[in-house]
Scaffold this active site. Structure first.
Site, PDB file in Angstrom:
ATOM      1  N   LYS A  13       0.835  -1.215   0.000  1.00  0.00           N
ATOM      2  CA  LYS A  13       0.000   0.000   0.000  1.00  0.00           C
ATOM      3  C   LYS A  13       0.868   1.264   0.000  1.00  0.00           C
ATOM      4  CE  LYS A  13      -2.027  -1.135   3.896  1.00  0.00           C
ATOM      5  NZ  LYS A  13      -1.292  -2.384   4.186  1.00  0.00           N
ATOM      6  N   ARG A  89      -9.934   0.445   8.467  1.00  0.00           N
ATOM      7  CA  ARG A  89      -9.385  -0.879   8.746  1.00  0.00           C
ATOM      8  C   ARG A  89     -10.406  -1.801   9.389  1.00  0.00           C
ATOM      9  NH1 ARG A  89      -3.632   0.311   8.707  1.00  0.00           N
ATOM     10  NH2 ARG A  89      -2.505  -1.620   8.961  1.00  0.00           N
ATOM     11  N   ARG A 123      11.744  -5.407   5.238  1.00  0.00           N
ATOM     12  CA  ARG A 123      11.597  -3.975   4.909  1.00  0.00           C
ATOM     13  C   ARG A 123      12.548  -3.133   5.772  1.00  0.00           C
ATOM     14  NH1 ARG A 123       5.795  -1.519   5.363  1.00  0.00           N
ATOM     15  NH2 ARG A 123       5.908  -2.553   7.381  1.00  0.00           N
ATOM     16  N   ARG A 154      11.306  -1.114  11.389  1.00  0.00           N
ATOM     17  CA  ARG A 154      10.236  -0.604  12.248  1.00  0.00           C
ATOM     18  C   ARG A 154      10.059  -1.522  13.461  1.00  0.00           C
ATOM     19  NH1 ARG A 154       5.128   0.551   8.324  1.00  0.00           N
ATOM     20  NH2 ARG A 154       4.083  -0.651   9.930  1.00  0.00           N
ATOM     21  N   ARG A 165      -0.550  -8.920  13.225  1.00  0.00           N
ATOM     22  CA  ARG A 165      -1.158  -7.925  12.326  1.00  0.00           C
ATOM     23  C   ARG A 165      -1.934  -8.608  11.195  1.00  0.00           C
ATOM     24  NH1 ARG A 165       4.185  -4.747  11.172  1.00  0.00           N
ATOM     25  NH2 ARG A 165       3.066  -3.803   9.433  1.00  0.00           N
TER      26      ARG A 165
HETATM   27  P1  AP5 Z   1       4.878  -1.573   1.839  1.00  0.00           P
HETATM   28  O1  AP5 Z   1       4.492  -0.824   0.632  1.00  0.00           O
HETATM   29  O2  AP5 Z   1       5.595  -0.838   2.892  1.00  0.00           O
HETATM   30  O3  AP5 Z   1       3.609  -2.346   2.421  1.00  0.00           O
HETATM   31  P2  AP5 Z   1       2.322  -1.814   3.176  1.00  0.00           P
HETATM   32  O4  AP5 Z   1       1.144  -2.498   2.594  1.00  0.00           O
HETATM   33  O5  AP5 Z   1       2.314  -0.316   3.201  1.00  0.00           O
HETATM   34  O6  AP5 Z   1       2.624  -2.438   4.595  1.00  0.00           O
HETATM   35  P3  AP5 Z   1       2.569  -1.837   6.077  1.00  0.00           P
HETATM   36  O7  AP5 Z   1       3.264  -2.830   6.939  1.00  0.00           O
HETATM   37  O8  AP5 Z   1       3.085  -0.429   6.145  1.00  0.00           O
HETATM   38  O9  AP5 Z   1       1.049  -1.847   6.306  1.00  0.00           O
HETATM   39  P4  AP5 Z   1       0.340  -1.923   7.612  1.00  0.00           P
HETATM   40  O10 AP5 Z   1      -1.017  -1.707   7.126  1.00  0.00           O
HETATM   41  O11 AP5 Z   1       0.551  -3.124   8.437  1.00  0.00           O
HETATM   42  O12 AP5 Z   1       1.039  -0.757   8.481  1.00  0.00           O
HETATM   43  P5  AP5 Z   1       0.620   0.734   8.799  1.00  0.00           P
HETATM   44  O13 AP5 Z   1       1.836   1.517   8.815  1.00  0.00           O
HETATM   45  O14 AP5 Z   1      -0.532   1.154   7.962  1.00  0.00           O
HETATM   46  O15 AP5 Z   1       5.749  -2.836   1.373  1.00  0.00           O
HETATM   47  C1  AP5 Z   1       6.306  -3.739   2.329  1.00  0.00           C
HETATM   48  C2  AP5 Z   1       7.641  -4.288   1.795  1.00  0.00           C
HETATM   49  O16 AP5 Z   1       7.407  -5.053   0.613  1.00  0.00           O
HETATM   50  C3  AP5 Z   1       8.667  -3.201   1.396  1.00  0.00           C
HETATM   51  O17 AP5 Z   1       9.941  -3.660   1.736  1.00  0.00           O
HETATM   52  C4  AP5 Z   1       8.507  -3.063  -0.122  1.00  0.00           C
HETATM   53  O18 AP5 Z   1       9.699  -2.645  -0.732  1.00  0.00           O
HETATM   54  C5  AP5 Z   1       8.116  -4.494  -0.512  1.00  0.00           C
HETATM   55  N1  AP5 Z   1       7.176  -4.529  -1.641  1.00  0.00           N
HETATM   56  C6  AP5 Z   1       6.090  -3.741  -1.828  1.00  0.00           C
HETATM   57  N2  AP5 Z   1       5.442  -4.081  -2.950  1.00  0.00           N
HETATM   58  C7  AP5 Z   1       6.118  -5.129  -3.486  1.00  0.00           C
HETATM   59  C8  AP5 Z   1       5.949  -5.949  -4.653  1.00  0.00           C
HETATM   60  N3  AP5 Z   1       4.914  -5.740  -5.506  1.00  0.00           N
HETATM   61  N4  AP5 Z   1       6.838  -6.942  -4.884  1.00  0.00           N
HETATM   62  C9  AP5 Z   1       7.875  -7.156  -4.046  1.00  0.00           C
HETATM   63  N5  AP5 Z   1       8.112  -6.418  -2.940  1.00  0.00           N
HETATM   64  C10 AP5 Z   1       7.236  -5.414  -2.648  1.00  0.00           C
HETATM   65  O19 AP5 Z   1       0.046   0.574  10.268  1.00  0.00           O
HETATM   66  C11 AP5 Z   1       0.888   0.235  11.363  1.00  0.00           C
HETATM   67  C12 AP5 Z   1       0.035   0.065  12.609  1.00  0.00           C
HETATM   68  O20 AP5 Z   1      -0.647   1.299  12.916  1.00  0.00           O
HETATM   69  C13 AP5 Z   1      -1.085  -0.965  12.521  1.00  0.00           C
HETATM   70  O21 AP5 Z   1      -0.629  -2.285  12.791  1.00  0.00           O
HETATM   71  C14 AP5 Z   1      -2.055  -0.450  13.590  1.00  0.00           C
HETATM   72  O22 AP5 Z   1      -1.624  -0.793  14.876  1.00  0.00           O
HETATM   73  C15 AP5 Z   1      -1.939   1.054  13.440  1.00  0.00           C
HETATM   74  N6  AP5 Z   1      -2.941   1.578  12.495  1.00  0.00           N
HETATM   75  C16 AP5 Z   1      -2.729   2.097  11.254  1.00  0.00           C
HETATM   76  N7  AP5 Z   1      -3.880   2.434  10.666  1.00  0.00           N
HETATM   77  C17 AP5 Z   1      -4.856   2.130  11.561  1.00  0.00           C
HETATM   78  C18 AP5 Z   1      -6.263   2.227  11.529  1.00  0.00           C
HETATM   79  N8  AP5 Z   1      -6.931   2.694  10.458  1.00  0.00           N
HETATM   80  N9  AP5 Z   1      -6.952   1.808  12.628  1.00  0.00           N
HETATM   81  C19 AP5 Z   1      -6.326   1.359  13.723  1.00  0.00           C
HETATM   82  N10 AP5 Z   1      -4.989   1.214  13.801  1.00  0.00           N
HETATM   83  C20 AP5 Z   1      -4.265   1.597  12.733  1.00  0.00           C
END
Ligand code: AP5
Length: 207
Positions: A13, A89, A123, A154, A165
């Site tokens: 994402k 979410r 990552r 992270r 997660r």
């Molecule tokens: P990346 O693009 O970083 O993946 P992502 O989907 O953004 O993953 P996140 O871990 O950031 O998502 P998340 O939803 O768990 O975390 P968030 O920060 O939102 O890619 C990941 C890796 O793969 C990278 O190394 C990249 O290079 C590689 N990659 C990407 N695409 C690829 C491809 N096509 N092929 C190969 N490699 C690839 O949330 C963190 C925490 O915050 C949550 O756990 C929760 O506690 C809290 N939080 C956030 N939003 C909410 C909400 N709405 N409600 C409640 N709590 C929330």
């Protein structure tokens, strides 16, 4: 245009949001990034958020909905389209979002579960500019290519927290696919492909 990027942790994402915001001049609104900024600055929201994020749980809805609402009420979001990355979410958040935003499209990035843990634990992110990499493409390099800052893992990117997660995603976030299907707003993208191929699929959808 108002777009939601939906997908499991590690689906890509954030990676796609950065590219899309550059190509289509959309604001990238990431709840994860907002929480991490608050944690860095030790705000009240940051202290609450950290206690949930470190356990792989969702931050409570009242806190999360309020920060998104506040962000979308800012002037730039009124004048420009945005990409929501990581919000909503769960169904409750989606219902709240419907009250203060009009979503045009939901891009669901589907990735096989067995790929997610490797993507996340491999990552490395830049704490200064937010750039994100994977160890397999860094070839031992430890500095950010953009700003030369030391890359970090992270706190919530360890295997135990990632497993939690993914469990939370399956239980609480995946039902949103049906929720937006019923609204006729969802388009699915195969995120198992490489970063460029995934991006190209989205560009085709956006036309
Ligand atoms: P990346 O693009 O970083 O993946 P992502 O989907 O953004 O993953 P996140 O871990 O950031 O998502 P998340 O939803 O768990 O975390 P968030 O920060 O939102 O890619 C990941 C890796 O793969 C990278 O190394 C990249 O290079 C590689 N990659 C990407 N695409 C690829 C491809 N096509 N092929 C190969 N490699 C690839 O949330 C963190 C925490 O915050 C949550 O756990 C929760 O506690 C809290 N939080 C956030 N939003 C909410 C909400 N709405 N409600 C409640 N709590 C929330």
């Amino acid at each position: 245009m108002q777009i939601i990027l939906l997908g499991a942790p590690g689906a890509g994402k954030g990676t796609q949001a950065k590219r899309l915001s550059a190509k289509y001049n959309l604001l990238h609104v990431s709840t994860g990034d907002i929480f991490r900024e608050n944690i860095k600055n030790s705000t009240d929201i940051g202290i609450i958020a950290k206690s949930f994020i470190d356990k792989g749980q969702l931050v409570p809805n009242d806190v999360t909905v309020e920060i998104v609402k506040e962000r979308l009420e800012q002037e730039d979001c009124k004048n420009q389209g945005y990409l929501l990355d990581g919000f909503p979410r769960n169904i409750e958040q989606a219902i709240e979002l419907d009250k203060f935003s009009k979503i045009d499209l939901v891009l669901n990035i589907g990735v096989d579960i067995n790929k997610l843990i490797n993507r996340i634990t491999g990552r490395r992110v830049c704490p200064k500019c937010g750039a994100s990499y994977h160890v397999t493409t860094l070839n031992g390099e430890t500095l950010c290519k953009a700003c030369k800052t030391e890359l970090i893992l992270r706190d919530d990117d360890n295997e135990e927290t990632v497993t939690k997660r993914i469990e939370v995603y399956n239980k609480q976030t995946a039902p949103l696919i049906d929720y937006y299907k019923k609204q006729g707003k969802i388009a699915t993208v195969d995120g198992n492909l490489g970063i460029d191929e995934t991006f190209n699929q989205i560009v085709k959808i956006l036309g």
